[in-house]
Design a protein around this motif. Sequence first.
Motif, PDB file in Angstrom:
ATOM      1  N   ILE A   1      53.313 -24.442 -10.774  1.00  0.00           N
ATOM      2  CA  ILE A   1      54.333 -23.632 -11.447  1.00  0.00           C
ATOM      3  C   ILE A   1      54.403 -22.221 -10.869  1.00  0.00           C
TER       4      ILE A   1
ATOM      5  N   LEU B   1      57.211 -32.992 -14.601  1.00  0.00           N
ATOM      6  CA  LEU B   1      57.728 -32.278 -15.757  1.00  0.00           C
ATOM      7  C   LEU B   1      58.695 -31.204 -15.273  1.00  0.00           C
TER       8      LEU B   1
ATOM      9  N   VAL C   1      46.987 -27.977 -10.847  1.00  0.00           N
ATOM     10  CA  VAL C   1      47.346 -28.120  -9.431  1.00  0.00           C
ATOM     11  C   VAL C   1      48.257 -26.985  -8.942  1.00  0.00           C
TER      12      VAL C   1
ATOM     13  N   CYS D   1      53.106 -31.241  -9.174  1.00  0.00           N
ATOM     14  CA  CYS D   1      53.082 -31.932 -10.477  1.00  0.00           C
ATOM     15  C   CYS D   1      53.292 -33.430 -10.321  1.00  0.00           C
TER      16      CYS D   1
ATOM     17  N   VAL E   1      50.705 -36.161 -11.156  1.00  0.00           N
ATOM     18  CA  VAL E   1      49.656 -35.570 -11.992  1.00  0.00           C
ATOM     19  C   VAL E   1      50.105 -35.592 -13.458  1.00  0.00           C
ATOM     20  N   LYS E   2      51.149 -34.812 -13.731  1.00  0.00           N
ATOM     21  CA  LYS E   2      51.786 -34.863 -15.059  1.00  0.00           C
ATOM     22  C   LYS E   2      50.789 -34.870 -16.217  1.00  0.00           C
ATOM     23  N   ASP E   3      49.796 -34.001 -16.184  1.00  0.00           N
ATOM     24  CA  ASP E   3      48.807 -34.025 -17.273  1.00  0.00           C
ATOM     25  C   ASP E   3      49.300 -33.318 -18.536  1.00  0.00           C
ATOM     26  N   LYS E   4      50.421 -32.625 -18.420  1.00  0.00           N
ATOM     27  CA  LYS E   4      51.097 -32.004 -19.577  1.00  0.00           C
ATOM     28  C   LYS E   4      50.357 -30.826 -20.198  1.00  0.00           C
ATOM     29  N   SER E   5      49.417 -30.234 -19.505  1.00  0.00           N
ATOM     30  CA  SER E   5      48.760 -29.028 -20.030  1.00  0.00           C
ATOM     31  C   SER E   5      49.782 -27.940 -20.287  1.00  0.00           C
ATOM     32  N   CYS E   6      50.768 -27.842 -19.416  1.00  0.00           N
ATOM     33  CA  CYS E   6      51.792 -26.793 -19.545  1.00  0.00           C
ATOM     34  C   CYS E   6      52.585 -26.954 -20.836  1.00  0.00           C
TER      35      CYS E   6
HETATM   36  S1  SF4 Z   1      50.277 -28.525 -16.045  1.00  0.00           S
HETATM   37 FE1  SF4 Z   1      52.424 -29.187 -16.127  1.00  0.00          FE
HETATM   38  S2  SF4 Z   1      53.239 -28.674 -14.104  1.00  0.00           S
HETATM   39 FE2  SF4 Z   1      51.021 -28.670 -13.914  1.00  0.00          FE
HETATM   40  S3  SF4 Z   1      50.527 -30.757 -13.259  1.00  0.00           S
HETATM   41 FE3  SF4 Z   1      50.333 -30.684 -15.486  1.00  0.00          FE
HETATM   42  S4  SF4 Z   1      52.327 -31.409 -16.199  1.00  0.00           S
HETATM   43 FE4  SF4 Z   1      52.597 -30.822 -14.056  1.00  0.00          FE
END
Ligand code: SF4
Length: 79
Positions: A55, A33, A52, A9, A12-17
């Motif tokens: 998790i 995150l 990526v 993460c 990257v931190k794209d915040k999809s989660c």
């Molecule tokens: S989906 Fe969540 S855990 Fe995965 S890279 Fe994006 S912010 Fe990080």
Amino acid sequence: MAYVICEPCIGVKDKSCQEVCPVNCIVEGEDQLYIDPSLCIDCSLCVGVCPVSAIYFQEDVPDQWKSYIDKNANFFANK
Ligand code: SF4
Ligand code: SF4
């Protein structure tokens, strides 16, 4: 038990989660995150959307990222 966000993460931190978590237990930190283990209901929805594969269920965290279990928990303990 809870799900844990590991090294991939970072950067990257794209915040999809965050968008899919039904209990809003995923919080943005400086580098990555974090999942609050006291709130996570183990639904696994976040796992499938992470681009990526950062998790993992706590028991399945790969050896090289075991420290992220405490890192996630400590992020909330120090709040
Ligand atoms: S989906 Fe969540 S855990 Fe995965 S890279 Fe994006 S912010 Fe990080
Ligand atoms: S497993 Fe479910 S409750 Fe736990 S962080 Fe992921 S989406 Fe949220």
